[in-house]
Design a protein around this motif. Structure first.
Motif, PDB file in Angstrom:
ATOM      1  N   TYR A 171       0.981  -1.213  -0.213  1.00 26.17           N
ATOM      2  CA  TYR A 171       0.192   0.115  -0.059  1.00 26.17           C
ATOM      3  C   TYR A 171       0.819   1.221  -0.083  1.00 26.17           C
ATOM      4  CZ  TYR A 171      -3.726  -2.867   1.655  1.00 26.17           C
ATOM      5  OH  TYR A 171      -4.680  -3.980   1.863  1.00 26.17           O
ATOM      6  N   GLN A 203       0.389   5.401   1.646  1.00 25.76           N
ATOM      7  CA  GLN A 203      -0.110   6.079   2.225  1.00 25.76           C
ATOM      8  C   GLN A 203       0.003   7.416   1.949  1.00 25.76           C
ATOM      9  OE1 GLN A 203       0.226   6.064   6.440  1.00 25.76           O
ATOM     10  NE2 GLN A 203      -2.076   6.441   6.847  1.00 25.76           N
ATOM     11  N   GLY A 216      -4.727  12.659   3.112  1.00 29.36           N
ATOM     12  CA  GLY A 216      -6.166  12.846   2.578  1.00 29.36           C
ATOM     13  C   GLY A 216      -6.516  11.795   1.717  1.00 29.36           C
ATOM     14  N   LEU A 217      -5.865  10.817   1.443  1.00 28.27           N
ATOM     15  CA  LEU A 217      -5.960   9.418   0.586  1.00 28.27           C
ATOM     16  C   LEU A 217      -6.067   8.359   1.101  1.00 28.27           C
ATOM     17  CD1 LEU A 217      -4.068  10.893  -2.690  1.00 28.27           C
ATOM     18  CD2 LEU A 217      -6.326  11.070  -2.156  1.00 28.27           C
ATOM     19  N   GLY A 218      -5.840   8.174   2.350  1.00 25.66           N
ATOM     20  CA  GLY A 218      -5.811   6.937   3.141  1.00 25.66           C
ATOM     21  C   GLY A 218      -4.813   5.905   2.445  1.00 25.66           C
ATOM     22  N   LEU A 219      -5.095   4.615   2.745  1.00 22.41           N
ATOM     23  CA  LEU A 219      -4.226   3.764   2.010  1.00 22.41           C
ATOM     24  C   LEU A 219      -4.784   3.314   0.507  1.00 22.41           C
ATOM     25  CD1 LEU A 219      -3.541   3.305   5.379  1.00 22.41           C
ATOM     26  CD2 LEU A 219      -2.859   1.101   4.641  1.00 22.41           C
ATOM     27  N   PHE A 268       3.620   0.752   2.897  1.00 23.67           N
ATOM     28  CA  PHE A 268       3.458  -0.288   3.755  1.00 23.67           C
ATOM     29  C   PHE A 268       3.034  -1.530   3.344  1.00 23.67           C
ATOM     30  CE2 PHE A 268       3.090   2.129   7.860  1.00 23.67           C
ATOM     31  CZ  PHE A 268       2.566   3.311   7.722  1.00 23.67           C
TER      32      PHE A 268
END
Lengths: 114, 115
Positions: B35, B37, B40-43, B90
């Motif tokens: 992922y 990160q 404002g967009l998350g994962l 991540f």
């Protein structure tokens, strides 16, 4: 599109106060739902998850979440917040059944003040 | 048990350079994920692997490649880095492939800056 939405980017609560973090989902069928927590500089850790059955789910660190189909929500709650709960919280969801990818919300950053 | 380790912890990279982010898990999990990160967009899922020898594309695969030669390792390669790939990366794993109910276990992340 299938998704989870966290409407609050940032929340501040006083230590000892109650907490509720909002999560709304948009799936065709009942999804599987998760809450993860990310402490500063760390990876994500699972707090709790909902698959079916009892709509009130208990997790680690005193957190719970309630699945409400009528509101398409899966809000995270804690009755009394501790300073160590300051972190970023992510709601996640996935279509039930089969091999599906998890979709994460954009996160809510929790600040705890003395 | 270490869980998931990632290396490096952080890296500053010149645009155009090739970079491989390493990920190793010792839980014998079948599935692994990468992922990114962003604020404002998350994962967002880049690539995944259900089992050793197989890989699949996630939401944002362009500019990235992965391989899964064995169960434990899942490296992510940026063939020619661009500034838009500046992010925190991540790696995660789960037990039974992309089964919906599985908990994902995350590594500590790699902070990558592309100049």
């Amino acid at each position: 599109a299938q998704s989870v939405t966290q409407p609050d980017i940032h929340i501040t609560v006083s230590e000892g106060a109650s907490l509720e973090l909002r999560c709304n989902y948009s799936y065709g069928a009942t999804p599987y739902l998760f809450w993860y927590v990310q402490s500063p500089g760390q990876g994500l850790q699972l707090l709790l998850k909902y698959f079916s059955g009892d709509t009130l789910v208990q997790g680690i660190k005193g957190f719970e979440a309630e699945f409400k189909r009528s509101q398409s929500s899966f809000n995270l709650r804690k009755p009394s917040v501790h300073w160590s709960d300051a972190a970023e919280y992510f709601c996640a969801g996935v279509n039930s059944g089969g091999y599906q990818k998890v979709t994460f919300g954009t996160g809510t950053k929790l600040q705890v003040i003395p | 048990i270490a869980g998931i380790t990632q290396a490096p912890t952080s890296q500053i990279l010149a645009a155009g350079r090739r970079m491989t982010l390493r990920c190793t898990q010792d839980m014998r999990h079948n599935a692994m994920y990468w992922y990114r990160q962003d604020l404002g967009l998350g994962l967002r899922l880049i690539h995944y692997s259900n089992t050793a020898g197989t890989t699949g594309k996630g939401e944002v695969p362009d500019g990235y490649s992965v391989s899964r030669a064995n169960t434990d390792d899942f490296p992510l390669t940026l063939a020619s880095a661009v500034p838009s790939q500046t992010s925190v990366y991540f790696c995660a794993s789960s037990d039974n492939g992309l089964a919906s109910t599985d908990t994902q276990y995350f590594g500590p992340g790699t902070r990558l800056t592309v100049l």
